[in-house]
Motif scaffolding. Structure first.
Motif, mmCIF file in Angstrom:
data_model
loop_
_atom_site.group_PDB
_atom_site.id
_atom_site.type_symbol
_atom_site.label_atom_id
_atom_site.label_comp_id
_atom_site.label_asym_id
_atom_site.label_seq_id
_atom_site.Cartn_x
_atom_site.Cartn_y
_atom_site.Cartn_z
ATOM 1 N N TYR A 6 -2.512 -8.849 -8.105
ATOM 2 C CA TYR A 6 -2.984 -7.441 -7.765
ATOM 3 C C TYR A 6 -2.803 -7.588 -6.116
ATOM 4 N N LEU A 7 -2.752 -8.116 -5.677
ATOM 5 C CA LEU A 7 -2.818 -7.427 -4.380
ATOM 6 C C LEU A 7 -1.620 -6.816 -4.352
ATOM 7 N N GLU A 8 -0.859 -6.754 -4.644
ATOM 8 C CA GLU A 8 0.928 -6.794 -4.600
ATOM 9 C C GLU A 8 0.650 -5.145 -5.277
ATOM 10 N N ARG A 9 0.077 -4.869 -5.903
ATOM 11 C CA ARG A 9 -0.362 -3.161 -6.908
ATOM 12 C C ARG A 9 -1.153 -2.734 -5.588
ATOM 13 N N ILE A 10 -2.019 -3.353 -5.071
ATOM 14 C CA ILE A 10 -3.439 -2.827 -3.796
ATOM 15 C C ILE A 10 -2.603 -1.862 -2.505
ATOM 16 N N GLY A 11 -1.005 -3.136 -2.108
ATOM 17 C CA GLY A 11 -0.293 -2.389 -1.168
ATOM 18 C C GLY A 11 0.594 -1.566 -1.663
ATOM 19 N N ASP A 12 1.199 -1.663 -3.227
ATOM 20 C CA ASP A 12 1.856 -0.583 -3.311
ATOM 21 C C ASP A 12 1.336 1.225 -3.080
ATOM 22 N N HIS A 13 -0.752 0.860 -3.478
ATOM 23 C CA HIS A 13 -1.267 2.205 -3.836
ATOM 24 C C HIS A 13 -1.592 1.827 -2.143
ATOM 25 N N ALA A 14 -1.475 1.142 -1.088
ATOM 26 C CA ALA A 14 -1.591 2.494 0.529
ATOM 27 C C ALA A 14 -0.558 2.513 0.786
ATOM 28 N N THR A 15 0.686 1.989 0.675
ATOM 29 C CA THR A 15 1.940 2.152 0.220
ATOM 30 C C THR A 15 2.428 4.090 -0.182
ATOM 31 N N ASN A 16 1.623 4.157 -1.923
ATOM 32 C CA ASN A 16 1.428 5.428 -2.277
ATOM 33 C C ASN A 16 0.694 6.839 -0.592
ATOM 34 N N ILE A 17 -0.396 5.737 -0.680
ATOM 35 C CA ILE A 17 -1.206 6.742 0.607
ATOM 36 C C ILE A 17 -0.108 7.179 2.009
ATOM 37 N N CYS A 18 0.246 6.280 1.883
ATOM 38 C CA CYS A 18 1.244 6.661 3.270
ATOM 39 C C CYS A 18 2.294 8.208 2.968
ATOM 40 N N GLU A 19 2.885 8.028 1.963
ATOM 41 C CA GLU A 19 3.502 9.040 1.266
ATOM 42 C C GLU A 19 2.967 10.143 0.967
ATOM 43 N N SER A 20 1.708 9.875 1.394
ATOM 44 C CA SER A 20 0.896 11.019 0.436
ATOM 45 C C SER A 20 -0.010 11.875 2.639
ATOM 46 N N VAL A 21 -0.126 10.867 3.120
ATOM 47 C CA VAL A 21 -0.236 11.094 4.602
ATOM 48 C C VAL A 21 0.938 11.884 4.935
ATOM 49 N N VAL A 22 1.789 11.833 5.087
ATOM 50 C CA VAL A 22 3.323 12.568 5.377
ATOM 51 C C VAL A 22 3.420 13.345 4.731
ATOM 52 N N TYR A 23 3.772 13.410 3.717
ATOM 53 C CA TYR A 23 3.321 15.168 3.456
ATOM 54 C C TYR A 23 2.030 15.898 3.457
ATOM 55 N N MET A 24 0.548 15.429 3.524
ATOM 56 C CA MET A 24 0.539 16.024 3.963
ATOM 57 C C MET A 24 0.401 17.191 5.516
ATOM 58 N N VAL A 25 0.556 16.043 6.000
ATOM 59 C CA VAL A 25 0.846 16.533 7.804
ATOM 60 C C VAL A 25 2.440 16.887 7.380
ATOM 61 N N THR A 26 3.713 16.913 6.599
ATOM 62 C CA THR A 26 4.656 17.574 7.423
ATOM 63 C C THR A 26 5.244 18.371 6.035
ATOM 64 N N GLY A 27 4.901 17.959 4.855
ATOM 65 C CA GLY A 27 5.352 19.160 3.909
ATOM 66 C C GLY A 27 6.481 18.124 3.365
ATOM 67 N N ASP A 28 7.192 16.473 3.796
ATOM 68 C CA ASP A 28 8.243 16.558 3.685
ATOM 69 C C ASP A 28 7.779 15.466 2.390
ATOM 70 N N ARG A 29 8.638 15.338 0.910
ATOM 71 C CA ARG A 29 8.244 14.122 -0.094
ATOM 72 C C ARG A 29 9.169 13.035 0.442
ATOM 73 N N VAL A 30 8.625 12.104 0.327
ATOM 74 C CA VAL A 30 9.315 10.763 0.854
ATOM 75 C C VAL A 30 8.497 9.988 0.247
ATOM 76 N N LYS A 31 9.791 8.955 -0.350
ATOM 77 C CA LYS A 31 9.449 7.305 -0.834
ATOM 78 C C LYS A 31 9.555 6.727 0.617
ATOM 79 N N LEU A 32 8.622 5.668 0.656
ATOM 80 C CA LEU A 32 8.442 4.496 1.421
ATOM 81 C C LEU A 32 8.589 2.564 0.928
ATOM 82 N N ASN A 33 8.945 2.790 -0.389
ATOM 83 C CA ASN A 33 9.071 1.760 -0.779
ATOM 84 C C ASN A 33 10.067 1.693 -2.522
#
Lengths: 254, 288, 217
Positions: free
Chosen positions: C190-217
């Motif tokens: 579960y904690l590993e999954r939580i980390g994945d979700h946090a990574t997803n949020i990182c991707e969303s933040v990058v998209y939000m600011v730059t418009g780039d769609r990135v894969k971070l994991n």
């Protein structure tokens, strides 16, 4: 886009009304069979720009132009260009529906007649084809001798589109065609533009950013007479490059 | 603030009521003047009007018989005036509104039109006599009288046409030009048809002015009581006939009868003008 | 500045997301703390608290839909709303996972852990730090911080691998430990999954600011 797909291109276009400069060094490529939208705040030069393409600005006193507007590779401001032929090939639909105070039939037949078509059968055909192409035939096919001004605003605007189609242009310029219409009529015109782009190159000036987003393939953003940003519509509205474009389309102006 | 309120002699309500009363009285006065003129003329004149009064020739200088030749004479004069003033007026108006460059010459022409409108009709009559009757040798005739009337109503026609052409929206012209029409095609096929109701109204109202005109035709159309056979023959117009009947003391009754007919014609013409305008507006769907 | 009310609404949405992030972070922290301390009460509080988190998340979604419907956001506003809808889902899933951990704590009750918990709290600590850090990136519109944050997920993944291997070894050695060990394996997962979700949020933040769609994991 390949250069062979460019139908119209302005190069370093400058325009002055008297001493006031309305366009500054505008260069835009307009792709064939695509819809190009021009957006920007009032007085930014977008309407002035499309009026350069069919030389409607010729009618305005004290209007001076430098630079080029290439239509199929040829500058429309060259000396030996026949303005009548130019305007026949580049049609225009205006902000306010402006049908002539005559019958529906005569409105559509007006263009063909001034360009020399007189035969009744030929005119009948043009009228029917144009009205069908403008998605108006079903509504007015039976009342062609009625005054055009009896139609609703939306119908009048489609009539004006049909009237433009009747002279068989290659390009249609729309100058804020829906600003006087209700949302349903607007939606119909937008649908129509989507269909028409298969056969015509379309340039549309609009105040309505959602409309630009919905109907166009490319968008140019004008500000104070300058063309600030030009690109694919989806790019302009999702991730514009220029800060002022972003500020305008997100409503953070002034 | 409260001081101002206290020093006021009348309350705002009173002032308001007095003002509206005065305005209402002015409006009523206007209508009363019109009604009393019509009333007097019709009351004094209706007695002599019958079919024979309208369709017979006058006898004994107009003391007896009818006024038919004068009616015909008036209609002929007005017809010549309209047929000449119409095209010339519209032409001038088109030039001034659509073609004339914005320069001194144009301003002078516009000013000239204004001045022409201001010339007293008796002066136009004298000029008509000197120029048309004598110099051009048209003599006392329908042609001379009609042309002199044309001089008089021309500025009205020009101005009415100018106004009518100016009210044709630029949108329509642009629509036509954008389809590849030339300027002349646009004017002839879009501008003039749209301006037609306004032009027609202007011309007809000019007619109303011309029909009652006496001074201009006195020296140009003659005073023959015979029916004219061509435009080169003299006629006596209805208002002139009326003037003679009254001033020479021939017959008061006949004078009032003629006046009533003249009044009827003018009212009919004004009514026609309004009707035509309404009709065109309804037909083209134009609402101004 | 025009459309003031609209822009106020946009600011409000961002604040609501930060609030949701705090709530989810607290859930994660509390659930793992409860697990370590055999604190059933605290675990139950986490389970109960989830309703409030779901509520808040629903409010964010409604607000986003309303802004889309009524204001037609464009460009960076549009990207922000799009990102928020995704971030909202991730945060909501993260707190669900915290609830799952809390449920395991309840199931374990007073039963002693088969080994002292070291790596699992470490995973939780890193996950919470990631969350804090990505929320900061979100609130500052800072893509660099989002990129940096996403890197921490590798540590969590490595720890998960290590914990899993360790627990498998223990289970092979002594089948009596299987019950507890499998519980702990799930917690780590579960904690590993939580980390994945946090990574997803990182991707969303990058998209939000730059418009780039990135894969971070």
């Amino acid at each position: 886009m390949g250069t062979e797909d460019i139908e119209i291109e302005s190069r370093n276009l400058n325009l002055w009304y008297g001493s006031a400069q309305a366009l500054k060094d505008v260069s835009i490529p307009i792709e064939k069979n695509r819809v190009t939208a021009l957006i920007g705040p009032s007085g930014c030069g977008k309407s002035t720009f499309i009026r350069c393409i069919n030389r409607m600005n010729d009618l305005i006193k004290g209007c001076r132009i430098t630079g080029k507007v290439l239509f199929e590779g040829r500058d429309v401001y060259e000396k030996d260009v026949d303005v009548v032929v130019l305007r026949k090939r580049i049609g225009m639909v205006f902000q306010k529906p402006n049908p002539f105070p005559m019958s529906i039939y005569d409105n559509i037949a007006y263009g063909p007649r001034i360009h020399g078509t007189q035969a009744k059968r030929e005119l009948d055909e043009v009228v029917e084809d144009s009205l069908k192409a403008a998605a108006l035939w079903d509504e007015v096919g039976g009342i062609l001798d009625k005054p055009a001004l009896d139609l609703s605003g939306g119908q009048q605007q489609r009539l004006c589109i049909a009237r433009t189609l009747a002279v068989k242009p290659d390009v249609i310029l729309f100058d804020e065609p829906c600003s006087a219409l209700d949302p349903i009529s607007t939606a119909r015109i937008e649908d129509l533009i989507n269909v028409l782009k298969h056969d015509y190159t379309i340039i549309i000036v609009t105040h309505n950013m959602q409309q630009a987003a919905r109907v166009s393939d490319h968008t140019a953003f004008f500000l104070l007479g300058e063309m600030i940003e030009f690109g694919e519509t989806k790019q302009i509205f999702e991730r514009p490059v220029e800060k002022s474009t972003e500020n305008y389309i997100t409503g953070r102006f002034g | 603030m409260s001081a101002a309120v206290r020093t006021r002699i009348f309350s705002p309500d009173t002032t308001d009521r007095v003002a509206s009363l005065l305005l209402w009285a002015s409006a009523i006065a206007t209508v009363l003047i019109l009604l009393s003129i019509i009333g007097t003329i019709v009351y004094r004149g209706i007695g002599v009007i019958d079919i024979s009064f309208l369709l017979d020739s006058p006898r004994m200088s107009g003391a007896e018989g009818g006024i038919f030749p004068a009616i015909v004479g008036t209609l002929c004069l007005v017809a010549v005036a309209i047929l000449t003033a119409g095209p010339v007026g519209v032409g001038a108006a088109v030039y001034l509104t659509e073609y004339a460059p914005d320069n001194g010459v144009t301003h002078m022409i516009t000013f000239g039109v204004e001045c022409l409108a201001g010339i007293p009709s008796i002066v136009i009559g004298l000029f008509g006599y000197a120029f048309l009757v004598v110099y051009l040798g048209f003599g006392f005739s329908i042609l001379s009288g009609g042309l002199a009337l044309m001089f008089m109503i021309l500025p009205w026609t020009v101005r009415a046409s100018e106004e009518a052409i100016k009210t044709v929206s630029g949108d329509l012209k642009e629509g036509s030009v954008a389809l590849g029409a030339t300027k002349w095609q646009t004017i002839r096929q879009v501008v003039l048809p749209s301006a037609l109701p306004g032009i027609t109204t202007g011309v007809i109202l000019g007619t109303g002015k011309a029909i009652g005109e006496t001074a201009v035709i006195m020296y140009t159309a003659g005073s023959s009581l015979l029916l004219p056979e061509s435009i080169f023959e003299p006629v006596r117009a209805l208002p002139y006939h009326l003037y003679i009947l009254a001033s020479e003391g021939i017959s008061d009754d006949m004078a009032y009868g003629s006046a009533a007919v003249l009044l009827g014609m003018v009212l009919l013409i004004n009514f026609t003008a309004v009707t035509i305008q309404r009709y065109y507006q309804a037909r083209s769907g134009l609402r101004h | 500045m025009v459309r003031e009310q609209y822009h106020e609404e946009l600011t409000k949405v961002r604040q609501m997301v930060l609030k949701l992030g705090e709530m989810a972070g607290a859930s994660i922290k509390n659930s793992v703390e409860a697990l370590c301390d055999h604190n059933v009460e605290q675990a139950e509080a986490v389970i109960k608290g989830d309703a409030g988190i779901d509520d808040h998340s629903a409010k964010i979604e409604i607000k986003c839909m309303r802004l889309l419907a009524l204001q037609q956001p464009m460009a960076r506003d549009l990207r922000m709303i799009g990102a928020v809808i995704k971030i909202n889902l991730d945060l909501e899933r993260m707190s669900d996972l915290a609830v799952d951990i809390a449920k395991i704590t309840v199931a374990i009750g007073d039963e002693k852990h088969i080994k002292p918990l070291i790596d699992i709290p470490r995973m939780a600590k890193i996950a919470c730090e990631m969350l804090d850090s990505v929320l900061q990136a979100f609130s500052e519109s800072n893509p660099d911080l989002a990129y940096k944050t996403a890197k921490c997920d590798d540590e969590i993944d490595a720890l998960f691998d290590q914990v899993r291997r360790e627990l498998i070894t223990l289970m092979i050695e002594d089948p009596r430990k299987i019950a507890n060990a499998s519980h702990l394996t799930f917690v780590a997962r579960y904690l590993e999954r939580i980390g994945d979700h946090a990574t997803n949020i990182c991707e969303s933040v990058v998209y939000m600011v730059t418009g780039d769609r990135v894969k971070l994991n």
